[in-house]
Design a protein around this motif. Structure first.
Motif, PDB file in Angstrom:
ATOM      1  N   ARG A 121      24.395  82.738  20.529  1.00 23.28           N
ATOM      2  CA  ARG A 121      23.638  83.978  20.730  1.00 23.28           C
ATOM      3  C   ARG A 121      22.559  83.885  21.811  1.00 23.28           C
ATOM      4  NH1 ARG A 121      22.646  86.908  15.058  1.00 23.28           N
ATOM      5  NH2 ARG A 121      22.666  88.768  16.324  1.00 23.28           N
ATOM      6  N   ILE A 123      20.263  85.003  25.204  1.00 18.71           N
ATOM      7  CA  ILE A 123      19.634  86.274  25.614  1.00 18.71           C
ATOM      8  C   ILE A 123      19.648  86.405  27.135  1.00 18.71           C
ATOM      9  CG2 ILE A 123      18.172  86.619  23.583  1.00 18.71           C
ATOM     10  CD1 ILE A 123      15.859  85.493  25.465  1.00 18.71           C
ATOM     11  N   ASP A 124      20.564  85.647  27.765  1.00 15.48           N
ATOM     12  CA  ASP A 124      20.620  85.651  29.229  1.00 15.48           C
ATOM     13  C   ASP A 124      20.793  87.053  29.823  1.00 15.48           C
ATOM     14  OD1 ASP A 124      23.156  85.387  27.916  1.00 15.48           O
ATOM     15  OD2 ASP A 124      24.095  85.092  29.872  1.00 15.48           O
ATOM     16  N   LEU A 125      21.561  87.899  29.141  1.00 13.56           N
ATOM     17  CA  LEU A 125      21.814  89.239  29.701  1.00 13.56           C
ATOM     18  C   LEU A 125      20.544  90.095  29.686  1.00 13.56           C
ATOM     19  CD1 LEU A 125      25.305  89.887  28.049  1.00 13.56           C
ATOM     20  CD2 LEU A 125      24.836  89.044  30.357  1.00 13.56           C
ATOM     21  N   THR A 163      26.075  94.335  24.913  1.00 15.63           N
ATOM     22  CA  THR A 163      25.078  93.744  24.028  1.00 15.63           C
ATOM     23  C   THR A 163      24.192  94.842  23.424  1.00 15.63           C
ATOM     24  OG1 THR A 163      23.003  92.464  24.017  1.00 15.63           O
ATOM     25  CG2 THR A 163      23.876  93.032  26.179  1.00 15.63           C
ATOM     26  N   VAL A 164      24.087  94.818  22.103  1.00 16.27           N
ATOM     27  CA  VAL A 164      23.359  95.878  21.399  1.00 16.27           C
ATOM     28  C   VAL A 164      21.853  95.748  21.658  1.00 16.27           C
ATOM     29  CG1 VAL A 164      22.815  96.846  19.126  1.00 16.27           C
ATOM     30  CG2 VAL A 164      25.142  96.089  19.638  1.00 16.27           C
ATOM     31  N   THR A 165      21.267  94.617  21.274  1.00 18.53           N
ATOM     32  CA  THR A 165      19.814  94.494  21.476  1.00 18.53           C
ATOM     33  C   THR A 165      19.487  94.384  22.967  1.00 18.53           C
ATOM     34  OG1 THR A 165      19.996  92.138  20.962  1.00 18.53           O
ATOM     35  CG2 THR A 165      19.168  93.544  19.219  1.00 18.53           C
ATOM     36  N   ASP A 307      29.775  93.016  11.682  1.00 19.94           N
ATOM     37  CA  ASP A 307      28.909  92.937  10.499  1.00 19.94           C
ATOM     38  C   ASP A 307      29.640  93.307   9.199  1.00 19.94           C
ATOM     39  OD1 ASP A 307      26.871  92.100  12.079  1.00 19.94           O
ATOM     40  OD2 ASP A 307      25.674  93.922  11.975  1.00 19.94           O
ATOM     41  N   LEU A 329      33.455  88.694  18.476  1.00 16.58           N
ATOM     42  CA  LEU A 329      32.096  88.796  19.014  1.00 16.58           C
ATOM     43  C   LEU A 329      31.298  87.503  18.920  1.00 16.58           C
ATOM     44  CD1 LEU A 329      32.742  91.875  18.923  1.00 16.58           C
ATOM     45  CD2 LEU A 329      30.300  92.169  18.773  1.00 16.58           C
TER      46      LEU A 329
HETATM   47  C1  UD1 Z   1      23.358  93.152  17.138  1.00 15.27           C
HETATM   48  C2  UD1 Z   1      23.098  93.368  15.677  1.00 15.27           C
HETATM   49  C3  UD1 Z   1      23.984  92.456  14.833  1.00 15.27           C
HETATM   50  C4  UD1 Z   1      25.450  92.651  15.215  1.00 15.27           C
HETATM   51  C5  UD1 Z   1      25.641  92.541  16.714  1.00 15.27           C
HETATM   52  C6  UD1 Z   1      27.041  92.909  17.157  1.00 15.27           C
HETATM   53  C7  UD1 Z   1      20.772  94.041  15.623  1.00 15.27           C
HETATM   54  C8  UD1 Z   1      19.372  93.681  15.277  1.00 15.27           C
HETATM   55  N1  UD1 Z   1      21.692  93.092  15.418  1.00 15.27           N
HETATM   56  O1  UD1 Z   1      23.035  91.803  17.440  1.00 15.27           O
HETATM   57  O2  UD1 Z   1      23.793  92.782  13.459  1.00 15.27           O
HETATM   58  O3  UD1 Z   1      26.239  91.668  14.576  1.00 15.27           O
HETATM   59  O4  UD1 Z   1      24.727  93.411  17.421  1.00 15.27           O
HETATM   60  O5  UD1 Z   1      27.360  94.198  16.766  1.00 15.27           O
HETATM   61  O6  UD1 Z   1      21.051  95.141  16.037  1.00 15.27           O
HETATM   62  N2  UD1 Z   1      25.453  87.951  24.337  1.00 15.27           N
HETATM   63  C9  UD1 Z   1      25.294  87.107  25.432  1.00 15.27           C
HETATM   64  N3  UD1 Z   1      24.123  87.166  26.132  1.00 15.27           N
HETATM   65  C10 UD1 Z   1      23.120  88.031  25.806  1.00 15.27           C
HETATM   66  C11 UD1 Z   1      23.301  88.887  24.688  1.00 15.27           C
HETATM   67  C12 UD1 Z   1      24.470  88.825  23.970  1.00 15.27           C
HETATM   68  O7  UD1 Z   1      26.184  86.328  25.751  1.00 15.27           O
HETATM   69  O8  UD1 Z   1      22.092  88.043  26.489  1.00 15.27           O
HETATM   70  C13 UD1 Z   1      26.712  87.893  23.555  1.00 15.27           C
HETATM   71  C14 UD1 Z   1      26.487  87.421  22.108  1.00 15.27           C
HETATM   72  O9  UD1 Z   1      26.444  86.018  22.021  1.00 15.27           O
HETATM   73  C15 UD1 Z   1      27.693  88.032  21.424  1.00 15.27           C
HETATM   74  C16 UD1 Z   1      27.870  89.370  22.154  1.00 15.27           C
HETATM   75  O10 UD1 Z   1      27.207  89.213  23.401  1.00 15.27           O
HETATM   76  O11 UD1 Z   1      28.822  87.251  21.615  1.00 15.27           O
HETATM   77  C17 UD1 Z   1      27.316  90.573  21.451  1.00 15.27           C
HETATM   78  O12 UD1 Z   1      26.002  90.293  21.001  1.00 15.27           O
HETATM   79  P1  UD1 Z   1      24.867  91.409  20.878  1.00 15.27           P
HETATM   80  O13 UD1 Z   1      25.488  92.757  20.888  1.00 15.27           O
HETATM   81  O14 UD1 Z   1      23.797  91.137  21.864  1.00 15.27           O
HETATM   82  O15 UD1 Z   1      24.313  91.106  19.425  1.00 15.27           O
HETATM   83  P2  UD1 Z   1      22.826  91.350  18.959  1.00 15.27           P
HETATM   84  O16 UD1 Z   1      22.252  92.478  19.735  1.00 15.27           O
HETATM   85  O17 UD1 Z   1      22.093  90.058  18.918  1.00 15.27           O
END
Ligand code: UD1
Length: 420
Positions: A121, A123-125, A163-165, A307, A329
């Motif tokens: 997980r 946060i590079d993006l 990416t959601v967050t 989830d 995911l």
């Molecule tokens: C959010 C949800 C979590 C859910 C997930 C996927 C919240 C607080 N949490 O988590 O419950 O399981 O969405 O629906 O809303 N990734 C990268 N780099 C990044 C960011 C993400 O490689 O900078 C990858 C992650 O490792 C993963 C994918 O992108 O494989 C999706 O992740 P992301 O949508 O960002 O999940 P969260 O926002 O952390």
């Protein structure tokens, strides 16, 4: 530490009220950092993650009250921009303060979230997108140190992955930035949509809400005037209770839900042979004559939510035949498999695909919760298993399910919370 004791095999019945969505509430709470007024948020689930984020805001200097699922938050007294390790390590979603703190104060320091039970997980993006908006970023002593000396500027951002967050962070940063930001390959989750709608009604020009291309015209630093907010229903909590009905082959109703957000979940339950009565704000699941196996591939909204993967795996144990569940995911989101085996499950794991051979007779056992949603799968298995199940380490469940055992008791489950 608390654990849950479940006597399995009871039929469930009745109605259960679904709480507000944790994953919608978290970004909404973070977004109050952009507000010039005190913000009232209702239908907030009273769960650990919400209290953790409110606590983080308090550490930053904000003031809040929280009772009866309603919070009033005033961020005008914020006098620190450091999200400390002690908070971030307990909840990765603390990263949601990064965008709003940076755009409001021109700098911030957020402890780098480590890996977690379900995968690396990164946060590079989030960071790359903020860089393209003019932020400088340095990682030092475990903290992401971000500065935007001349403020953040609108940018054209293409996310490599949905990416959601990440989308939420950038939408919040863009809300107060100078100029227009375009987010391509944006997340379309209902929780992202609510955040955008709230910011829009607070005065930000946002187009493309709910699509994969969002355009945000920033206010150039002018703080926003928020209306009262009511958090949308939790589609994952609702889905989990529908699975509780399904796994015990009982008729139950989830109320105060938004069925429109639950299409993928409803469709899979129907494919498994359940009869569902879908009304405007409630869904009733009825028992199935024969529980059919299912094929699931997790994906971004509107696809099947990761989830809900663990809960459907528990349910697939009861299906007559072979179910295939592919996790697309997160690389390590199968921690529940070895715990489900303790009930007697027959599951084969290869790479990111689980093959579930059903039906299996499940027997109560001691199991360990590993992450939030995996824990609920163990509770579901316990509800149908013969004999006593004890689910340990339920602090994972407390992060995201409001009053889980009370709600299940209302439905007739034999479940209690005890101390280890
Ligand atoms: C959010 C949800 C979590 C859910 C997930 C996927 C919240 C607080 N949490 O988590 O419950 O399981 O969405 O629906 O809303 N990734 C990268 N780099 C990044 C960011 C993400 O490689 O900078 C990858 C992650 O490792 C993963 C994918 O992108 O494989 C999706 O992740 P992301 O949508 O960002 O999940 P969260 O926002 O952390």
């Amino acid at each position: 530490m608390d654990f849950l004791k479940i006597e399995g095999g009871k039929k469930l019945s009745g109605k259960v009220k679904i709480s507000g969505a944790k994953n919608a509430a978290l970004p909404l709470i973070a977004s109050t950092i952009l507000a010039k007024n005190s913000v009232e948020i209702s239908n907030l689930p009273d769960v650990k993650d919400i209290r953790t984020l409110l606590n983080l805001l308090e550490i930053l200097g904000a003031k809040y009250s929280f009772e009866k699922n309603r919070a009033i938050i005033d961020t005008n007294t914020i006098n620190s921009t450091t999200a400390i390790y002690d908070i971030v390590r307990t909840m990765r979603a603390s990263i949601l303060v990064l965008g709003p703190l940076l755009v409001r104060f021109g700098h911030c320091e957020v402890s780098l979230p480590g890996g977690c039970a379900i995968g690396q997980r990164p946060i590079d993006l989030h960071l790359k997108a903020l860089e393209s908006m003019g932020a400088s970023i340095e990682i030092k002593n475990g903290y992401v140190i971000t500065k935007a000396k001349n403020g953040l500027k609108g940018a054209h951002i293409i996310f490599d992955k949905v990416t959601v967050t990440g989308t939420e962070n950038i939408v919040m940063a863009a809300a107060l930035a100078k100029g227009e930001t375009t987010i391509v390959n944006a997340a379309k989750e209902p929780e992202v949509v609510q955040l955008c709608e709230v910011l829009k009604s607070a005065g930000v020009e946002i187009k493309g809400i709910g699509t994969d291309e969002i355009k945000i015209k920033g206010t150039e630093g002018e703080l926003l005037c928020f209306d009262d907010i009511k958090v949308i229903p939790d589609r994952i909590e609702a889905g989990t209770y529908l699975c509780a009905g399904a796994i015990t082959n009982s008729e139950i109703t989830v109320k105060d839900v938004e069925p429109f957000h639950m299409d993928a979940i409803i469709t899979k339950l129907i494919q498994m042979g359940y009869d569902l009565d879908v009304k405007k704000r409630e869904i009733t699941i009825k028992s199935a004559q024969k529980i059919k196996p299912v094929e699931i591939i997790t994906s971004e909204y509107p696809g099947f939510p990761t989830d809900m993967q663990a809960q459907f795996m528990a349910l697939a144990l009861k299906a007559e035949g072979v179910s295939i569940i592919e996790e697309r995911l997160f690389e390590n989101r199968f921690m529940h498999v070895s715990e489900l085996m303790r009930f007697g499950a027959n599951i084969h794991l290869k790479g990111n695909t689980a093959t579930v051979n059903g039906p299996t007779e499940l027997f109560g056992t001691d199991v360990m919760a590993t992450d939030l949603r995996a824990s609920s799968a163990l509770v579901l298995a316990g509800l149908t298993a013969k004999g006593t199940t004890k689910v340990h380490r339920i602090y994972h469940l407390d992060r995201g399910y409001e009053a889980l055992e009370k709600k299940l008791k209302i439905l007739g489950a034999d479940i209690e919370r005890l101390k280890e």
